[in-house]
Design a protein around this motif. Structure first.
Motif, short mmCIF file in Angstrom:
data_model
loop_
_atom_site.label_atom_id
_atom_site.label_comp_id
_atom_site.label_asym_id
_atom_site.label_seq_id
_atom_site.Cartn_x
_atom_site.Cartn_y
_atom_site.Cartn_z
N VAL A 1 0.83 -1.21 0.00
CA VAL A 1 0.00 0.00 0.00
C VAL A 1 0.86 1.25 0.00
O VAL A 1 0.55 2.24 -0.69
N TYR A 2 1.94 1.23 0.75
CA TYR A 2 2.76 2.44 0.90
C TYR A 2 3.81 2.59 -0.19
O TYR A 2 4.47 3.63 -0.27
N GLY B 1 -1.18 8.22 13.70
CA GLY B 1 -1.97 9.06 12.79
C GLY B 1 -1.26 9.30 11.47
O GLY B 1 -1.90 9.32 10.41
N LEU B 2 0.07 9.47 11.50
CA LEU B 2 0.83 9.65 10.26
C LEU B 2 0.74 8.41 9.39
O LEU B 2 0.51 8.50 8.18
N VAL B 3 0.93 7.24 9.99
CA VAL B 3 0.86 6.00 9.23
C VAL B 3 -0.52 5.81 8.61
O VAL B 3 -0.67 5.45 7.43
N LEU C 1 -4.31 5.98 4.05
CA LEU C 1 -5.61 6.39 3.50
C LEU C 1 -5.43 7.24 2.25
O LEU C 1 -6.21 7.13 1.29
N LEU C 2 -4.39 8.10 2.27
CA LEU C 2 -4.13 8.93 1.10
C LEU C 2 -3.77 8.07 -0.11
O LEU C 2 -4.22 8.35 -1.24
N GLU C 3 -2.97 7.04 0.12
CA GLU C 3 -2.60 6.14 -0.98
C GLU C 3 -3.83 5.39 -1.50
O GLU C 3 -4.02 5.27 -2.72
N LEU C 4 -4.65 4.87 -0.58
CA LEU C 4 -5.80 4.05 -0.97
C LEU C 4 -6.93 4.86 -1.60
O LEU C 4 -7.58 4.40 -2.55
N CYS C 5 -7.17 6.04 -1.09
CA CYS C 5 -8.34 6.81 -1.50
C CYS C 5 -8.07 7.89 -2.52
O CYS C 5 -9.02 8.43 -3.12
N CYS D 1 0.73 15.42 5.35
CA CYS D 1 0.38 14.37 6.33
C CYS D 1 1.22 14.49 7.59
O CYS D 1 0.72 14.29 8.71
N MET D 2 2.51 14.83 7.43
CA MET D 2 3.38 14.99 8.59
C MET D 2 2.93 16.14 9.48
O MET D 2 3.07 16.08 10.70
#
Length: 737
Positions: A70-71, A579-581, A586-590, A610-611
């Protein structure tokens, strides 16, 4: 007596020893510390060996193997280069919670011995005073840079030889590849650059490095990192200029690959910070240095856009820990507190008494950063604490020397107008409340001044301030029968004029501990360097004009950062990291994967978002709960005690107390005029009289005094001919941004 300590009487004196911790707690501490060392050594070894071809090949294979997650590649890079430092931070939180409030008061070694971190190897030079441990660190970082340059150069030569190019083209390619090598090494160092300036970081608390020392390491790393990035840009500029495509390359903003223009902007911001941080510029115009240093935001953001998310992840761990600390400091600094009282000394220094909650932990060698919004919304200035943590549950004191525009404005604000010479003789009048913002306290996790039975305190001018806190702390501990090792204390204080002497007389030792002379051998040597004899009016000039604000404090300084509550701050770090992870996943998936986002610069800026967002959104929940807990605790304190209420104090009302303090101080204070301390004579006399012991030497003053004391400590330690002479342990408490 403290329930965690036991007392033993030897030769009429009581020595305190801390009881051993339970076996389970000690075992957990050992396991955590061992695990931390394993992770750190493995991580450092991986980065050190990374320029080697075999490790580089393994890294590329690992990237290809994990590319389908995913990442993606960014996650793989983050896992190898940044995750270890975050894992160490998590383990540090657990270690600090288990260890609790460290009481380093047990004299485990009966025989004096050298310590790497207190033995000054270099006393003069561009680095200032450098201990043996710091020199080892400098050598290791230098070795890494040299090793990396050599290994990458050999690899680049092999790469160039593979192409059938003309000699001139080979030179151009070699220049670009060398520039790339400098950038790679600089990116590794960038991961360390932000760690020392995370003032309340659990990592600094774990290894017990105070911020005033860590700031020096940031300066050293900053010079080295920006030198490498500058060489990186310079080599590319030379290659592009020689090929006649300089302007086109500089303005290039590639969507796939490195965005050159973003790198130029980042480097320009870094160069501006670097130039204005050089000592001559910083001393002449501190505000210019301070304001341009805020360009670190531009530097980091455009660096992420320049290299993309997966390369930026190589340094993201240290930067993220800094962001966590910066947001926590931002939340703490939003609270303003009323100054309880202020005192103006004849030398122009001002003492401020500030309210604090009872649960705020600090030690006598702590710093606080002060902001007065009426004077500047951006400027924060560090000051050492001048009061003992045992001196009062609800307040902390700092002494400010008027040296520049900001402190001059502060004194004028306190006096409601410019100070005239004759105003020093008049009692101050109350006026509207003075409100300030505080960050901290920061400092050693443990009070190392209490770990020495023999102390030499060397101060120059306003450098007496932290030693007032040390003396007060020792006296309070003796009076309250708390664990306290110091038995022999020599204070050497060099001042320019006798007008500064009331700073010492402000500490009323007799009222703190009336019988301290029976338990503590205290000697004070004061040197007035610019006066050949006592001033005729000296007796009257020692009066101190004081006033107070009728303040009903509601908690005072926030305990969000510094040496505050490790459970809350640890929860904040862990939740923000989770929260960062989650946010990156979520950013990658969505968004990134469904919409096919491939632009390097865009993914880099999304990662930075995100950071920044994780501490605000996820960590903000913890901070909100923390704030509610603080309010509840403060309300409980107000029910038990109405808090500090200091009314107006007229000068003649405190004259008797000051005279008593001066009389008491005079019994152990020898004032010498027209000369400077002869450290060779002082240390030689101590070596003969104190014998075969460890002597803690703490210096707070100008670089000249610090260098002179460090040289003498080194000389005395190196010329020890027998086991009958002491070992001098050098510790610096000077802090210059």
């Amino acid at each position: 007596m403290d329930e965690h300590s036991a007392a033993e009487e030897v030769n009429g004196l009581e020595y305190y020893y801390v009881k051993k911790k339970p076996f389970l707690a000690s075992s957990m501490e050992f396991i955590l510390k061992f695990t931390i060392w394993v992770i750190f050594i493995s991580w450092a070894a991986f980065m050190f060996l990374f320029p080697a071809e075999f490790l580089n090949t393994l890294f590329l294979e690992f990237i290809q193997y994990t590319d389908g997650t995913v990442y993606g590649i960014a996650g793989s890079t983050f896992l190898l280069f940044s995750a270890p430092i975050l894992a160490i931070a998590f383990l540090a939180i657990a270690h600090l919670i288990i260890s609790g409030k460290e009481e380093l008061l047990e004299n485990k070694s009966k025989h004096p011995r050298f310590r790497l971190w207190t033995f000054p190897v270099i006393a003069d030079g561009p680095f200032g005073v450098v201990s043996a441990a710091e020199l080892i660190g400098i050598i290791l970082f230098s070795a890494f840079v040299i090793w990396g340059i050599v290994m990458y150069a050999l690899e680049d030569l092999d790469t160039v030889s593979e192409y059938q190019l003309a000699f001139k083209e080979q030179c151009y390619l070699m220049l670009e590849l060398t520039g790339l090598s400098f950038a790679t090494i600089g990116l590794f160092l960038l991961g360390f650059l932000f760690l020392p300036i995370a003032r309340g970081s659990v990592l600094l608390r774990l290894i017990d490095i105070p911020f005033e020392h860590a700031a020096r390491y940031h300066i050293w790393l900053g010079h080295l990192t920006l030198l490498l990035f500058t060489l990186h840009g310079l080599f590319y500029v030379i290659a592009w200029a020689a090929q006649g495509r300089l302007l086109a390359e500089i303005l290039q903003w590639s969507n796939i690959g490195v965005a050159n223009l973003a790198g130029v902007i980042s480097l320009a911001a870094g160069l501006l910070m670097w130039v204005t941080s050089l000592r001559p510029v910083r001393r002449q115009n501190f505000e210019l240095f301070f304001y341009t240093h805020q360009l670190y935001i531009v530097f980091v953001v455009f660096l992420a856009m320049h290299v993309g998310d997966f390369l930026f992840c190589g340094a993201a761990g240290g930067i993220f820990l800094f962001i966590l600390d910066r947001f926590l400091r931002f939340c703490q600094s939003r609270r303003t507190v009323n100054v309880i009282s202020a005192s103006c000394f004849p030398c122009g220094s001002v003492e401020l008494v500030i309210p604090k909650p009872r649960n705020l932990r600090y030690n006598a060698l702590s710093f606080v950063f002060v902001q007065v919004r009426e004077l500047s919304w951006l400027q924060w200035h560090p000051f050492s604490v001048s009061s003992s943590p045992l001196g009062g549950n609800n307040h902390v004191s700092i002494v400010i020397k008027v040296l520049g525009d900001w402190s001059e404005k502060l004194r004028g604000r306190i006096l409601d107008g410019p100070m005239e010479a004759n105003q020093l003789e008049q009692p101050l009048q109350p006026h509207s409340n003075l409100r300030i913002s505080i960050e901290g306290p920061y400092g050693h996790e443990s009070p190392y001044h209490l770990t020495y039975e023999n102390l030499i305190l060397v101060a120059g001018g306003i450098g007496i301030s932290p030693f007032l806190a040390i003396l007060s702390d020792i006296l309070h501990r003796i009076n309250n029968r708390k664990p306290c090792l110091p038995r022999n204390v020599l204070l050497v204080w060099a001042v320019r004029t006798s007008g500064e002497l009331p700073l010492l007389y402000s500490l009323d030792m007799g009222s703190i501990c009336p019988y301290f002379s029976e338990m503590l051998n205290l000697e004070i040597q004061t040197y007035v360097t610019r006066e050949s004899e006592p001033q005729l009016e000296e007796g009257s000039s020692t009066s101190v004009s004081s006033f107070g604000f009728p303040v009903h404090s509601k908690g005072g300084i926030s305990s969000l950062v510094g040496t505050g509550n490790i459970i809350w701050s640890g929860t904040y770090v862990i939740v923000s990291t989770i929260g960062l992870v989650l946010s990156v996943g979520l950013l990658e998936l969505c968004y990134i994967n469904p919409f096919g986002i491939t632009y390097w610069w865009y993914k880099g800026i999304l990662f930075v978002v995100c950071m920044v967002a994780s501490p605000i959104i996820f960590g903000g929940i913890v901070i909100g709960l923390w704030h509610l807990w603080e309010r509840k605790t403060s309300a409980k304190e107000l029910d038990e005690d109405d808090g500090p209420k200091i009314g107006i104090m007229q000068d003649n009302g405190t004259r008797a107390q000051k005279e008593s303090s001066e009389e008491h101080a005079a019994t152990s204070n020898s004032v010498r005029y027209g000369g400077r301390p002869d450290f060779k004579e002082i240390f030689g006399s101590i070596a003969e009289s104190w014998g075969h012991v460890n002597v803690g030497v703490i210096v707070c003053g100008p670089p000249t005094i610090e260098s002179s004391v460090a040289k003498e400590c080194r000389t005395q330690n190196l010329k020890r001919k027998s086991n009958h002479h002491p070992v001098f342990h050098f510790n610096s408490h000077s802090f210059v941004l």
